[in-house]
Design a protein around this motif. Structure first.
Motif, PDB file in Angstrom:
ATOM      1  N   GLY A  60       0.901  -1.132  -0.047  1.00 57.33           N
ATOM      2  CA  GLY A  60       0.001   0.071  -0.014  1.00 57.33           C
ATOM      3  C   GLY A  60       0.766   1.130  -0.213  1.00 57.33           C
ATOM      4  O   GLY A  60       2.050   1.350   0.443  1.00 57.33           O
ATOM      5  N   PHE A 108      -3.565  -5.379   1.934  1.00 57.32           N
ATOM      6  CA  PHE A 108      -3.455  -4.098   1.185  1.00 57.32           C
ATOM      7  C   PHE A 108      -4.233  -2.915   1.877  1.00 57.32           C
ATOM      8  O   PHE A 108      -5.243  -3.111   2.559  1.00 57.32           O
ATOM      9  N   THR A 109      -3.548  -1.848   2.233  1.00 56.72           N
ATOM     10  CA  THR A 109      -3.904  -0.667   3.030  1.00 56.72           C
ATOM     11  C   THR A 109      -4.612   0.306   2.144  1.00 56.72           C
ATOM     12  O   THR A 109      -5.631   0.622   2.373  1.00 56.72           O
ATOM     13  N   ASN A 110      -3.866   0.848   1.162  1.00 46.93           N
ATOM     14  CA  ASN A 110      -4.500   1.859   0.462  1.00 46.93           C
ATOM     15  C   ASN A 110      -3.437   2.346  -0.690  1.00 46.93           C
ATOM     16  O   ASN A 110      -2.313   1.597  -0.921  1.00 46.93           O
ATOM     17  N   ILE A 111      -3.963   3.032  -1.770  1.00 49.36           N
ATOM     18  CA  ILE A 111      -3.292   3.749  -2.657  1.00 49.36           C
ATOM     19  C   ILE A 111      -3.451   4.959  -3.067  1.00 49.36           C
ATOM     20  O   ILE A 111      -4.880   5.402  -3.146  1.00 49.36           O
ATOM     21  N   LYS A 115       0.982  -2.936  -7.701  1.00 51.67           N
ATOM     22  CA  LYS A 115       0.241  -3.593  -6.585  1.00 51.67           C
ATOM     23  C   LYS A 115      -0.442  -4.679  -6.849  1.00 51.67           C
ATOM     24  O   LYS A 115      -0.346  -5.599  -6.081  1.00 51.67           O
ATOM     25  N   GLU A 162     -11.085   1.618   0.731  1.00 48.43           N
ATOM     26  CA  GLU A 162     -10.270   2.080  -0.193  1.00 48.43           C
ATOM     27  C   GLU A 162     -10.881   1.698  -1.527  1.00 48.43           C
ATOM     28  O   GLU A 162     -11.131   0.538  -1.829  1.00 48.43           O
ATOM     29  N   SER A 216      -9.581  -1.414  -3.710  1.00 49.99           N
ATOM     30  CA  SER A 216      -9.366  -2.688  -3.185  1.00 49.99           C
ATOM     31  C   SER A 216     -10.103  -3.651  -3.830  1.00 49.99           C
ATOM     32  O   SER A 216      -9.286  -4.725  -3.916  1.00 49.99           O
TER      33      SER A 216
END
Length: 272
Positions: free
Chosen positions: A112, A200-203, A221, A240, A243
């Motif tokens: 992320g 996965f956190t964010n982008i 990613k 997100e 996601s």
């Protein structure tokens, strides 16, 4: 010591010159690190092409050369292996050389734009508090149980990664939490590793100087999750917007977490 033929397992080989029944005691992609009985992998980098240093590696005692383009002058007694992708081959070679250490760990990768270090560190501390012997590979530090190792990259190179994990296995570590950068995915640094789970956190619109466009950044990613096997799990941030894209082609079991939207794992956002 390993034999070249054994560490070539799963490498996409296109041509072999001389015998692969040769001893290998080290793997290097920097010619300055080559000593006798080294397998030198010539990587085409963004700034430097390792193929230009093949002769230097041979002069330093390399017993094998892994490359995408064979040099015109082939030295007798040196094994040359032409491969489809040298960066990917490096990961496979390192994985095999260190006896596939990721398969002996519960390896969790966190990717992320933001939050990778925090999530990896929190998971490391949580599992350690539960009594597990854990490893951590992050931007801030590398931990092998109680031992701390200086960190130089978000995700180390393929040789260093496998070496660290081999040390973890030797030390009795059972769980390892590591940051997975988009650069490391594109550069095949995680090639050959087996992950038990991916998070996965964010982008956000960062790192476009490297990836060029936001679409390419997302694609980088996503490749991490595309590589997860059906025995793995994929946990993504349902708050997100991207996601769903991340896991649309993964074989891993999908789970979601969120603070605002509906998800299998929900945590309310607390504001003071």
């Amino acid at each position: 010591m390993k034999l070249l033929k054994d560490i070539l397992y799963k490498v996409r080989i296109e041509q072999v010159v001389d015998s692969t029944n040769t001893a290998i005691e080290r793997i290097a992609f920097d010619s300055r690190q080559v000593v006798p009985f080294t397998a030198f992998v010539a990587i085409k980098g963004t700034q430097v092409d390792g193929h230009a240093f093949i002769d230097k590696a041979v002069e330093s005692g390399a017993s094998a050369i892994v490359c995408e383009e064979l040099p015109t002058d082939l030295k007798e007694g040196v094994a040359y292996v032409r491969v489809a992708d040298a960066s990917q081959a490096l990961g496979m070679l390192a994985n095999n050389f260190f006896d596939e250490p990721s398969k002996q760990l519960k390896l969790v990768g966190i990717t992320g734009t933001n939050g990778k270090t925090s999530v990896a560190t929190l998971l490391f501390r949580l599992f350690r508090s539960l009594g597990y012997k854990c490893g951590l590979i992050s931007t801030v530090e590398i931990r092998i149980g109680q031992k701390t190792v200086p960190s130089t990259h978000t995700t180390p190179d393929a040789v260093r990664l496998n070496e660290l994990m081999a040390e973890m296995v030797e030390a009795g570590v059972t769980h390892c939490f590591m940051e997975v950068s988009s650069h490391s995915v594109v550069q095949e640094r995680i090639s050959g590793l087996r992950f038990a789970a991916g998070v996965f956190t964010n982008i956000t619109h960062d790192h476009l100087d490297y990836h060029g466009t936001f679409a390419e950044y997302i694609k980088a990613k996503k490749r991490f999750f595309d590589q997860l096997g059906d025995e793995a799990g994929a946990l993504v941030n349902a708050d997100e917007a991207n996601s769903g894209v991340m896991v649309q082609n993964t074989q891993a079991a999908k789970r979601r977490y969120a603070g605002r939207n509906m998800a299998e794992h929900h945590a309310p956002i607390i504001q003071e």
